[in-house]
Scaffold this active site. Structure first.
Site, PDB file in Angstrom:
ATOM      1  N   HIS A  93      36.027  35.712  26.778  1.00 54.98           N
ATOM      2  CA  HIS A  93      34.608  36.093  26.746  1.00 54.98           C
ATOM      3  C   HIS A  93      33.749  35.043  27.454  1.00 54.98           C
ATOM      4  CE1 HIS A  93      35.882  38.897  23.583  1.00 54.98           C
ATOM      5  NE2 HIS A  93      34.762  39.558  23.838  1.00 54.98           N
ATOM      6  N   LYS A 148      29.192  33.179  23.833  1.00 54.59           N
ATOM      7  CA  LYS A 148      29.597  33.919  22.628  1.00 54.59           C
ATOM      8  C   LYS A 148      29.740  32.942  21.458  1.00 54.59           C
ATOM      9  CE  LYS A 148      33.059  37.196  20.913  1.00 54.59           C
ATOM     10  NZ  LYS A 148      32.060  38.099  20.347  1.00 54.59           N
TER      11      LYS A 148
HETATM   12  N1  LIG Z   1      30.199  45.684  19.183  1.00 55.28           N
HETATM   13  C1  LIG Z   1      30.201  45.527  20.514  1.00 55.28           C
HETATM   14  O1  LIG Z   1      30.641  46.425  21.274  1.00 55.28           O
HETATM   15  C2  LIG Z   1      29.645  44.261  21.101  1.00 55.28           C
HETATM   16  C3  LIG Z   1      29.557  44.091  22.484  1.00 55.28           C
HETATM   17  C4  LIG Z   1      28.983  42.918  22.978  1.00 55.28           C
HETATM   18  C5  LIG Z   1      28.508  41.956  22.106  1.00 55.28           C
HETATM   19  N2  LIG Z   1      28.644  42.155  20.754  1.00 55.28           N
HETATM   20  C6  LIG Z   1      28.098  41.202  19.767  1.00 55.28           C
HETATM   21  O2  LIG Z   1      26.697  41.417  19.698  1.00 55.28           O
HETATM   22  C7  LIG Z   1      26.041  40.214  19.281  1.00 55.28           C
HETATM   23  C8  LIG Z   1      24.907  39.891  20.234  1.00 55.28           C
HETATM   24  O3  LIG Z   1      25.440  39.544  21.505  1.00 55.28           O
HETATM   25  P1  LIG Z   1      24.473  39.156  22.710  1.00 55.28           P
HETATM   26  O4  LIG Z   1      25.367  38.750  23.827  1.00 55.28           O
HETATM   27  O5  LIG Z   1      23.444  40.219  22.933  1.00 55.28           O
HETATM   28  O6  LIG Z   1      23.753  37.845  22.093  1.00 55.28           O
HETATM   29  P2  LIG Z   1      22.346  37.228  22.480  1.00 55.28           P
HETATM   30  O7  LIG Z   1      22.384  35.802  21.999  1.00 55.28           O
HETATM   31  O8  LIG Z   1      22.020  37.503  23.908  1.00 55.28           O
HETATM   32  O9  LIG Z   1      21.293  38.062  21.601  1.00 55.28           O
HETATM   33  C9  LIG Z   1      21.120  37.902  20.220  1.00 55.28           C
HETATM   34  C10 LIG Z   1      19.635  38.094  19.936  1.00 55.28           C
HETATM   35  O10 LIG Z   1      19.445  38.171  18.522  1.00 55.28           O
HETATM   36  C11 LIG Z   1      18.220  37.524  18.226  1.00 55.28           C
HETATM   37  N3  LIG Z   1      18.183  37.230  16.785  1.00 55.28           N
HETATM   38  C12 LIG Z   1      18.711  36.166  16.135  1.00 55.28           C
HETATM   39  N4  LIG Z   1      18.454  36.266  14.815  1.00 55.28           N
HETATM   40  C13 LIG Z   1      17.756  37.414  14.627  1.00 55.28           C
HETATM   41  C14 LIG Z   1      17.230  38.078  13.482  1.00 55.28           C
HETATM   42  N5  LIG Z   1      17.364  37.558  12.239  1.00 55.28           N
HETATM   43  N6  LIG Z   1      16.563  39.258  13.658  1.00 55.28           N
HETATM   44  C15 LIG Z   1      16.440  39.786  14.877  1.00 55.28           C
HETATM   45  N7  LIG Z   1      16.928  39.212  16.011  1.00 55.28           N
HETATM   46  C16 LIG Z   1      17.582  38.036  15.871  1.00 55.28           C
HETATM   47  C17 LIG Z   1      18.220  36.319  19.145  1.00 55.28           C
HETATM   48  O11 LIG Z   1      16.918  35.789  19.307  1.00 55.28           O
HETATM   49  C18 LIG Z   1      18.763  36.927  20.439  1.00 55.28           C
HETATM   50  O12 LIG Z   1      17.718  37.434  21.262  1.00 55.28           O
HETATM   51  C19 LIG Z   1      27.157  39.157  19.204  1.00 55.28           C
HETATM   52  O13 LIG Z   1      27.596  39.042  17.869  1.00 55.28           O
HETATM   53  C20 LIG Z   1      28.258  39.738  20.074  1.00 55.28           C
HETATM   54  O14 LIG Z   1      29.550  39.282  19.701  1.00 55.28           O
HETATM   55  C21 LIG Z   1      29.191  43.276  20.250  1.00 55.28           C
END
Ligand SMILES: NC(=O)c1ccc[n+]([C@@H]2O[C@H](COP(=O)([O-])OP(=O)(O)OC[C@H]3O[C@@H](n4cnc5c(N)ncnc54)[C@H](O)[C@@H]3O)[C@@H](O)[C@H]2O)c1
Length: 238
Positions: A140, A144
């Site tokens: 990844h 991450k």
């Molecule tokens: N299920 C899937 O298919 C899939 C795919 C990709 C990523 N993910 C997961 O999704 C998550 C996010 O990934 P990303 O790359 O977008 O991360 P990222 O860091 O770009 O985004 C996370 C966002 O959440 C915000 N945040 C933090 N605490 C918060 C709260 N209490 N309330 C609201 N917003 C809050 C942060 O400010 C940030 O903007 C990770 O856990 C990643 O592993 C899952």
């Protein structure tokens, strides 16, 4: 129209989800919560009254966010990985049991919303029944937060379930974090004189969006809750 709110709306996945919801003919994007937007989840739940909240935040906030949504009567679709799903299930059932009237809100969780990843997990579980040992390599991007990935952990669990328990030595997971990668996973199975490799590559975050929209539509009518895994909505036999 399904009223959708997005938690983590300013993040990489959150921005893609907002765009996908805006583009869906049967959905309305009613709220975007993110500390970066100066909007808390509590504010969004109170002001915008979403019917479904999609959460792509951080491992340390996803559980509390989901419980807040359920208490507010909003269904929740969780894509965030790296939190304790068993603990969520227990606490979600407790909230549902306390719901005085009407239908309690549902939870849907998928560690991976890409169809190719769902198929990879299914094929790996099938292959595990027939080969002696397996290891998983997941790769990844370097921002991450969790390791191993939710997809790798779930793949290992499905493989163990399919074989009635983990092989001796378990199913080791190797995590690679490098810039330039979105998300890839290889499941390598080994037996006498042969190996089998099942590999999935995510080249863009748009791969997750059809699965996310399917979950937003499906979470409202789940027959049980929580449901973990997109295969339950996608593959008829599940
Ligand atoms: N299920 C899937 O298919 C899939 C795919 C990709 C990523 N993910 C997961 O999704 C998550 C996010 O990934 P990303 O790359 O977008 O991360 P990222 O860091 O770009 O985004 C996370 C966002 O959440 C915000 N945040 C933090 N605490 C918060 C709260 N209490 N309330 C609201 N917003 C809050 C942060 O400010 C940030 O903007 C990770 O856990 C990643 O592993 C899952």
């Amino acid at each position: 129209m399904i009223r959708v709110g997005v938690a983590g709306a300013a993040g990489r996945m959150g921005e893609a989800v907002c765009a996908a919801v805006r583009g869906a003919p049967d959905m309305e994007l009613v709220g975007r919560a993110d500390p970066q937007l100066d909007v808390t989840l509590a504010q969004m739940l109170e002001q915008d009254r979403p019917e479904v909240v999609v959460d792509f935040t951080q491992p340390d906030t996803a559980l509390e966010n989901a419980l807040a949504c359920l208490r507010a009567g909003a269904h929740v679709v969780i894509g965030t990985t790296g939190f304790d799903i068993d603990s969520l299930a227990e606490q979600a059932r407790a909230i549902a049991a306390q719901t005085p009237q009407g239908e309690p809100a549902n939870v849907f969780v998928a560690p991976n919303f890409a169809i190719g990843a769902v198929l990879m997990m299914r094929f790996a579980a099938e292959a595990a029944k027939h080969m002696q040992r397996a290891e998983i390599v997941e790769l990844h991007h370097d921002r991450k937060l969790d390791a191993p990935s939710g997809t790798a952990a779930r793949t290992a669990r499905l493989m163990a379930d399919a074989t009635g328990g983990e092989p001796a030595g378990g199913i080791p997971i190797h995590s690679v974090r490098l810039p330039g990668i979105v998300a890839n996973q290889e499941v390598i199975l080994g037996d006498v004189g042969q190996t089998l490799t099942i590999r999935h590559d995510t080249t863009g975050r748009e791969s997750f969006m059809p699965g996310v929209l399917l979950a937003v539509r499906g979470v409202r009518t789940l027959e049980r809750s929580p449901v973990v895994g997109l295969e339950h909505l996608l593959l008829e036999s599940e």
